[in-house]
Design a protein around this motif. Structure first.
Motif, PDB file in Angstrom:
ATOM      1  N   UNK A  14      33.673  31.159  47.739  1.00  0.00           N
ATOM      2  CA  UNK A  14      34.676  30.742  48.717  1.00  0.00           C
ATOM      3  C   UNK A  14      35.090  31.892  49.623  1.00  0.00           C
ATOM      4  N   UNK A  15      35.169  33.095  49.064  1.00  0.00           N
ATOM      5  CA  UNK A  15      35.520  34.259  49.887  1.00  0.00           C
ATOM      6  C   UNK A  15      34.482  34.490  50.981  1.00  0.00           C
ATOM      7  N   UNK A  16      33.191  34.327  50.632  1.00  0.00           N
ATOM      8  CA  UNK A  16      32.140  34.508  51.627  1.00  0.00           C
ATOM      9  C   UNK A  16      32.219  33.411  52.683  1.00  0.00           C
ATOM     10  N   UNK A  17      32.398  32.168  52.250  1.00  0.00           N
ATOM     11  CA  UNK A  17      32.541  31.074  53.220  1.00  0.00           C
ATOM     12  C   UNK A  17      33.740  31.302  54.130  1.00  0.00           C
ATOM     13  N   UNK A  18      34.831  31.811  53.567  1.00  0.00           N
ATOM     14  CA  UNK A  18      36.040  32.076  54.356  1.00  0.00           C
ATOM     15  C   UNK A  18      35.776  33.179  55.376  1.00  0.00           C
ATOM     16  N   UNK A  25      39.742  22.984  55.567  1.00  0.00           N
ATOM     17  CA  UNK A  25      41.177  23.327  55.603  1.00  0.00           C
ATOM     18  C   UNK A  25      41.757  23.549  54.206  1.00  0.00           C
ATOM     19  N   UNK A  26      41.366  22.720  53.264  1.00  0.00           N
ATOM     20  CA  UNK A  26      41.879  22.883  51.898  1.00  0.00           C
ATOM     21  C   UNK A  26      41.387  24.185  51.276  1.00  0.00           C
ATOM     22  N   UNK A  27      40.099  24.513  51.498  1.00  0.00           N
ATOM     23  CA  UNK A  27      39.559  25.770  50.966  1.00  0.00           C
ATOM     24  C   UNK A  27      40.218  26.968  51.637  1.00  0.00           C
ATOM     25  N   UNK A  28      40.496  26.852  52.927  1.00  0.00           N
ATOM     26  CA  UNK A  28      41.156  27.940  53.655  1.00  0.00           C
ATOM     27  C   UNK A  28      42.521  28.225  53.058  1.00  0.00           C
ATOM     28  N   UNK A  34      45.096  33.120  47.590  1.00  0.00           N
ATOM     29  CA  UNK A  34      44.578  34.231  46.773  1.00  0.00           C
ATOM     30  C   UNK A  34      44.862  35.572  47.438  1.00  0.00           C
ATOM     31  N   UNK A  35      44.609  35.651  48.737  1.00  0.00           N
ATOM     32  CA  UNK A  35      44.756  36.916  49.450  1.00  0.00           C
ATOM     33  C   UNK A  35      46.200  37.401  49.421  1.00  0.00           C
ATOM     34  N   UNK A  41      41.902  40.961  45.645  1.00  0.00           N
ATOM     35  CA  UNK A  41      41.209  39.897  46.373  1.00  0.00           C
ATOM     36  C   UNK A  41      41.121  40.235  47.861  1.00  0.00           C
ATOM     37  N   UNK A  42      42.191  40.823  48.409  1.00  0.00           N
ATOM     38  CA  UNK A  42      42.190  41.217  49.822  1.00  0.00           C
ATOM     39  C   UNK A  42      41.166  42.318  50.076  1.00  0.00           C
ATOM     40  N   UNK A  43      41.095  43.295  49.163  1.00  0.00           N
ATOM     41  CA  UNK A  43      40.123  44.379  49.311  1.00  0.00           C
ATOM     42  C   UNK A  43      38.703  43.837  49.245  1.00  0.00           C
TER      43      UNK A  43
END
Length: 350
Positions: A14-18, A25-28, A34-35, A41-43
């Motif tokens: 999901x991070x890569x897709x983001x 929208x739901x995944x975003x 998380x971030x 997670x942000x790093x």
């Protein structure tokens, strides 16, 4: 299989897709949550963004001029004066970005340049290309020959071919489309001492360290096989030479070219392939560690299948239907140097 077994991998996906702006929208909302909650997670998201930007730059130079590329990167390295840090950083990025969901489409490699110590007359510049685990990397050599490097493979070659031969050094697996030049034969050398000589042809060489044998498969044209500069055999299209690194013995047999070279096109092809060989291929393709338990020596299970963009979970679901196995995915573990260890998948025969 419980959902928590997949959490780490799904989170990375999901991070890569983001990062690529491909989430729903739901995944975003889920990723942004998380971030906000986790600095780690942000790093990680920042690292993935930089890795994908680097991948884009590499793709822009899919058919690059090797001399100009070398000079450009070398100037950048000299300016930053941190080549070792760059290599360590990219190694870490390669480990993080190797997510099975994207392996069939994402091509990622990084370039590491080095200068050979000055010889008596002149210095020779070399380029080393590493295809990160779980990825396929394509490149063009100074003579316009084309090479596909399979996951975890390395190719070392001079930025300009000089002298009477064109010689490259391969570790891992590579598919070669060699430009014809009868005056300057093309050599692929391996650690085992085996050399493949060609003038203008297409062939595949598999020399992964963990394999007992080095394999050369001829697709079209003609090649000669040498061992420590001694001619041992010639190949015809459709033939594979298997050279045992321990005994120095070899055998030649007809093989299915498509099955053995489809990896360069992002496909996984099995044709009556044993489970051991299936798992070895999946190990490299998805950058995972597959451990087969309670193997029964009196029984052998073979697989016949073709996969394109399936995930490792989809493939194992198929294998579970086709063969009597059960399997479990273990959570990813982070090493002390901040890289991630290979995801382990345990397999048991029923």
């Amino acid at each position: 299989m419980k959902e928590k077994d997949f959490f780490d991998l799904e989170k990375e996906t999901l991070l890569i897709k983001y990062t690529q702006k491909q989430t729903t929208p739901e995944e975003t909302r889920q990723v942004e949550s998380w971030l906000k909650e986790s600095d780690d997670c942000q790093k990680e998201s920042d690292i993935l963004r930089q890795a994908l930007e680097l991948k884009t730059k590499i793709n822009e130079h899919n058919s690059f001029n090797s001399q100009e590329a070398f000079a450009e990167v070398n100037r950048e390295l000299e300016k930053r004066n941190r080549r070792r840090s760059l290599v360590n950083y990219l190694s870490r990025v390669a480990a993080i970005i190797s997510i099975p969901l994207l392996l069939s489409t994402l091509t990622f490699g990084y370039l590491f340049f080095e200068r050979q110590a000055p010889a008596i007359e002149s210095s020779v510049q070399f380029m080393e290309v590493l295809s990160a685990p779980g990825m396929v990397t394509r490149l063009e050599l100074p003579d316009h020959s084309k090479v596909c490097l399979n996951a975890g493979s390395t190719l070392r070659y001079p930025t300009v071919f000089t002298g009477n031969t064109r010689e490259v050094e391969l570790t891992g697996e590579g598919y070669f489309e060699v430009q014809s030049d009868k005056e300057h034969p093309f050599f692929v050398t391996t650690k085992s001492g085996l050399k493949v000589m060609a003038h203008g042809t297409q062939f595949n060489v598999n020399t992964y360290d963990e394999r007992e044998e080095v394999e050369a498969i001829l697709v079209e044209g003609l090649v000669d096989i040498h061992s420590y500069d001694k001619f041992i055999a010639g190949l015809k299209p459709g033939e594979r030479l298997s050279y045992n690194k321990r005994t120095n013995k070899y055998e030649i047999r007809k093989v299915n070219i498509y099955e053995n070279t489809a990896w360069k096109d992002g496909k996984i092809v099995f044709r009556n392939t044993s489970l051991d060989d299936v798992f070895r291929v999946l190990d490299h393709r998805f950058n995972v560690e597959i451990v087969l338990h309670n193997q029964k020596k009196d029984k052998e299970y073979n697989c016949w299948a073709t996969f394109t963009d399936e995930t490792i979970y989809q493939i194992f679901s198929y294998l579970e239907q086709a063969t009597p196995i059960r399997w479990k995915v273990n959570a990813m573990k982070q090493n002390s140097d901040t890289t991630f260890a290979k995801q382990r998948i345990d397999v048991w025969l029923k």
